[in-house]
Motif scaffolding. Structure first.
Motif, PDB file in Angstrom:
ATOM      1  N   ASP A  45     -82.136 126.889  36.906  1.00  0.00           N
ATOM      2  CA  ASP A  45     -81.603 128.143  37.446  1.00  0.00           C
ATOM      3  C   ASP A  45     -80.185 128.451  36.975  1.00  0.00           C
ATOM      4  O   ASP A  45     -79.524 129.296  37.525  1.00  0.00           O
ATOM      5  CB  ASP A  45     -81.662 128.133  38.973  1.00  0.00           C
ATOM      6  N   ASN A  46     -79.733 127.775  35.943  1.00  0.00           N
ATOM      7  CA  ASN A  46     -78.364 127.999  35.475  1.00  0.00           C
ATOM      8  C   ASN A  46     -78.372 128.120  33.952  1.00  0.00           C
ATOM      9  O   ASN A  46     -77.757 127.323  33.256  1.00  0.00           O
ATOM     10  CB  ASN A  46     -77.464 126.843  35.933  1.00  0.00           C
ATOM     11  N   PHE A  47     -79.075 129.118  33.453  1.00  0.00           N
ATOM     12  CA  PHE A  47     -79.224 129.308  32.018  1.00  0.00           C
ATOM     13  C   PHE A  47     -78.687 130.662  31.590  1.00  0.00           C
ATOM     14  O   PHE A  47     -78.600 131.588  32.384  1.00  0.00           O
ATOM     15  CB  PHE A  47     -80.709 129.261  31.625  1.00  0.00           C
TER      16      PHE A  47
END
Length: 86
Positions: free
Chosen positions: A18-20
């Motif tokens: 979830d951190n792209f």
């Protein structure tokens, strides 16, 4: 994410990405998407030779084959959630 930890062998693990920095793509109605999961082998990333040691100190001599197994059945439901922008 700040501390290395070996993945347990044979035990299902949950991974949330979830951190792209994502790219966008316009697709036609009814289009299908394919998710490809594979080991990274790129000049832009540090190569992991899967020895279980310190990745920065591994060389080709330490290389071991990584076996990636995705579980997707009634007992192990999976999903891919994508944001939609109109």
């Amino acid at each position: 994410m700040r501390e290395e930890k070996l993945v347990p062998i044979g035990k299902p693990e949950k991974y949330v990405f979830d951190n792209f920095t994502f790219f966008s793509r316009r697709t036609a109605a009814g289009s299908r998407l394919r998710l490809v999961v594979q080991s990274l082998n790129s000049a832009g990333a540090e190569k992991n030779y899967n020895s279980g040691g310190v990745v920065a100190k591994e060389t080709g001599k330490d290389a071991k084959t990584a076996h990636i197994k995705l579980l997707h059945d009634a007992e192990h439901p999976s999903m891919l959630e994508l944001p939609v922008v109109k």
